[in-house]
Design a protein around this motif. Structure first.
Motif, PDB file in Angstrom:
ATOM      1  N   GLY A 140     -39.411 -32.934  11.802  1.00 20.73           N
ATOM      2  CA  GLY A 140     -38.819 -32.883  10.474  1.00 20.73           C
ATOM      3  C   GLY A 140     -39.735 -32.241   9.454  1.00 20.73           C
ATOM      4  O   GLY A 140     -40.121 -31.079   9.588  1.00 20.73           O
ATOM      5  N   ARG A 141     -40.128 -33.008   8.441  1.00 21.79           N
ATOM      6  CA  ARG A 141     -40.946 -32.453   7.357  1.00 21.79           C
ATOM      7  C   ARG A 141     -42.311 -31.975   7.839  1.00 21.79           C
ATOM      8  O   ARG A 141     -42.935 -31.124   7.198  1.00 21.79           O
ATOM      9  N   CYS A 143     -42.919 -30.285  10.549  1.00 23.44           N
ATOM     10  CA  CYS A 143     -42.801 -29.187  11.512  1.00 23.44           C
ATOM     11  C   CYS A 143     -43.876 -28.141  11.230  1.00 23.44           C
ATOM     12  O   CYS A 143     -44.329 -27.969  10.105  1.00 23.44           O
ATOM     13  N   ASN A 144     -44.295 -27.447  12.284  1.00 27.79           N
ATOM     14  CA  ASN A 144     -45.472 -26.585  12.203  1.00 27.79           C
ATOM     15  C   ASN A 144     -45.159 -25.222  12.806  1.00 27.79           C
ATOM     16  O   ASN A 144     -44.662 -25.147  13.924  1.00 27.79           O
ATOM     17  N   ASN A 355     -36.827 -25.858  13.881  1.00 26.14           N
ATOM     18  CA  ASN A 355     -38.060 -26.654  13.867  1.00 26.14           C
ATOM     19  C   ASN A 355     -38.892 -26.477  15.123  1.00 26.14           C
ATOM     20  O   ASN A 355     -39.865 -27.195  15.337  1.00 26.14           O
ATOM     21  N   TYR A 391     -33.804 -34.576  13.256  1.00 26.83           N
ATOM     22  CA  TYR A 391     -34.752 -34.300  12.181  1.00 26.83           C
ATOM     23  C   TYR A 391     -34.821 -32.819  11.817  1.00 26.83           C
ATOM     24  O   TYR A 391     -35.499 -32.445  10.852  1.00 26.83           O
ATOM     25  N   ALA A 392     -34.129 -31.973  12.566  1.00 25.56           N
ATOM     26  CA  ALA A 392     -34.248 -30.528  12.372  1.00 25.56           C
ATOM     27  C   ALA A 392     -33.913 -30.103  10.948  1.00 25.56           C
ATOM     28  O   ALA A 392     -34.545 -29.189  10.394  1.00 25.56           O
ATOM     29  N   GLU A 394     -34.572 -31.493   8.260  1.00 24.31           N
ATOM     30  CA  GLU A 394     -35.652 -31.775   7.319  1.00 24.31           C
ATOM     31  C   GLU A 394     -36.786 -30.746   7.395  1.00 24.31           C
ATOM     32  O   GLU A 394     -37.659 -30.708   6.529  1.00 24.31           O
ATOM     33  N   CYS A 395     -36.772 -29.920   8.434  1.00 25.47           N
ATOM     34  CA  CYS A 395     -37.838 -28.917   8.612  1.00 25.47           C
ATOM     35  C   CYS A 395     -37.620 -27.774   7.644  1.00 25.47           C
ATOM     36  O   CYS A 395     -36.508 -27.247   7.533  1.00 25.47           O
ATOM     37  N   ARG A 396     -38.672 -27.346   6.986  1.00 23.25           N
ATOM     38  CA  ARG A 396     -38.574 -26.300   5.959  1.00 23.25           C
ATOM     39  C   ARG A 396     -38.886 -24.917   6.485  1.00 23.25           C
ATOM     40  O   ARG A 396     -38.899 -23.954   5.717  1.00 23.25           O
TER      41      ARG A 396
END
Length: 398
Positions: A140-141, A143-144, A355, A391-392, A394-396
């Motif tokens: 989510g948040r 993610c890298n 993500n 959670y995908a 939430e990934c930016r």
């Protein structure tokens, strides 16, 4: 499964233990002229070593099938035993990055180790391809851009069993997991799709050996089914005692309780029990038939998903390195090449979401006895298709 503890011991001290596998290939530390270096992180010490052994052996078979080349570039695999100790893992990873100059890292069985090594690897500008641990932290948040995984988000597999219970029309389910965070996460995942009644929600110590009180509760509550996440030695004991207690007529729905890591110890006690997975040895496609045949031939045991996901990572990187013609200096180009996921996965449907977690199918599997007397999981039906982890959104990264 990236949690605790497995009873089958495979005591391998690290890269030097490769000779014990019987895999004929160049020594992993000896090829000083290799064009690429890949660090393979796996737990190879202690009770959880069985999982790391599957992970490592899956990777090494993939490299053998690729003639020890990624994208046509000669490649050296440096095996790193994380010992299931985050501090040790960080120390060894830093050495691989700074001294050995590895180009990419792959592997990691457990989420606590992944959490420890994520920053040292990715902040170095190095890519990390996870092959088992898939915590929501990095889906989510958190993610890298330099992290991809060929496994799944941890929550998804448990939710598969919730959906399977819902699809089967079960109204009353008894739930039992270990009393730690992963156990509670498993219950939450199951409940996210199961809409019936949870007749009891039992949490047991990670040291549990005797399940007699819990089995008596199950018998008394007469549920339509039970759901359990009971990894490793806990799962071995529970499965045996469940069968001995005469409860096998109550459907046994599980995650990471009956698979190719535990079945050698569970044997006939697990026959007919259900599991959820993204992959099973019986998947009928050409690349999977070759993988399972050659894996058993090389290592003399049936691969679990840990091995399959690592093999897929080798094929993923082979494709990506080929797309950038062997040069990893342009990070954006290499990232796009990995994101393309232009390879044939052992599991069939596979692509990356925004993500960098897979969008893939999830299966209900059943333990079966093969003609040779060994036990494996086999697909029963597809439960979720092209599933995106929760959670995908939430990934930016876009």
């Amino acid at each position: 499964m990236d949690q605790m503890f497995f009873g089958r011991r495979a005591v391998l001290a690290g890269a030097t233990g490769l000779a014990a596998t019987g895999l004929a290939m160049p020594a992993v530390h000896a090829q000083a002229t290799a064009g690429l270096k890949i660090g393979v992180i796996a737990v190879l010490t202690g009770p959880a070593a069985a999982l790391g052994t599957h992970l490592r052996d899956g990777w090494m078979l993939g490299m053998k099938h690729l003639d020890n080349k990624l994208g046509g570039v000669v490649t050296e695999s440096l095996v790193i035993d994380d010992e299931l100790r985050p501090d040790v893992a960080v120390t060894k990873v830093r050495a691989a990055l700074e001294r050995d100059k590895v180009d990419v890292m792959v592997g990691v069985v457990f989420s606590n180790v992944l959490a420890a090594v994520m920053r040292p690897i990715t902040e170095n500008g190095t890519f990390l391809i996870g092959t088992n641990a898939g915590p929501s932290t990095f889906a989510g948040r958190g993610c890298n851009p330099n992290f991809f995984t060929t496994s799944y988000n941890n929550d998804q597999v448990h939710s598969v069993m919730g959906q399977a219970a819902q699809d089967a029309g079960y109204r009353r389910v008894f739930v039992m997991t270990p009393n730690y965070q992963a156990g509670r996460d498993a219950v939450a995942g199951f409940k996210s799709r199961f809409k019936g009644e949870v007749v009891d929600e039992v949490y047991v110590p990670l040291t549990q050996l005797d399940f007699s009180p819990e089995l008596a509760k199950i018998a008394a509550s007469r549920p339509d089914a039970i759901f359990t996440f009971m990894p490793g030695g806990l799962g071995v004991n529970l499965v045996r005692q469940y069968r001995q207690a005469g409860l096998a007529n109550i459907p046994f729905l599980s995650t990471f309780t009956v698979d190719e890591s535990t079945l050698p110890a569970q044997g006939e006690a697990a026959e007919g029990f259900l599991a959820a997975s993204v992959w099973a040895p019986n998947m009928d496609n050409e690349q999977n038939r070759r993988f399972v045949h050659d894996f058993e031939g090389q290592f003399n045991y049936i691969p679990a998903s840990y091995a399959a996901q690592s093999y897929d990572a080798a094929m993923l990187l082979n494709s990506a390195v080929g797309k950038v013609r062997g040069s990893l200096t342009d990070k954006d180009a290499f990232r796009a090449a990995i994101q393309a996921a232009d390879f044939n996965s052992l599991r069939g449907n596979f692509k990356f979401g925004t993500n960098h977690y897979p969008v893939q199918d999830f299966w209900l599997c059943k333990v079966e006895k093969r003609a040779d007397g060994k036990f494996q999981t086999a697909t029963v039906k597809k439960v979720l298709e092209n599933d995106v982890d929760p959670y995908a959104a939430e990934c930016r990264m876009r």
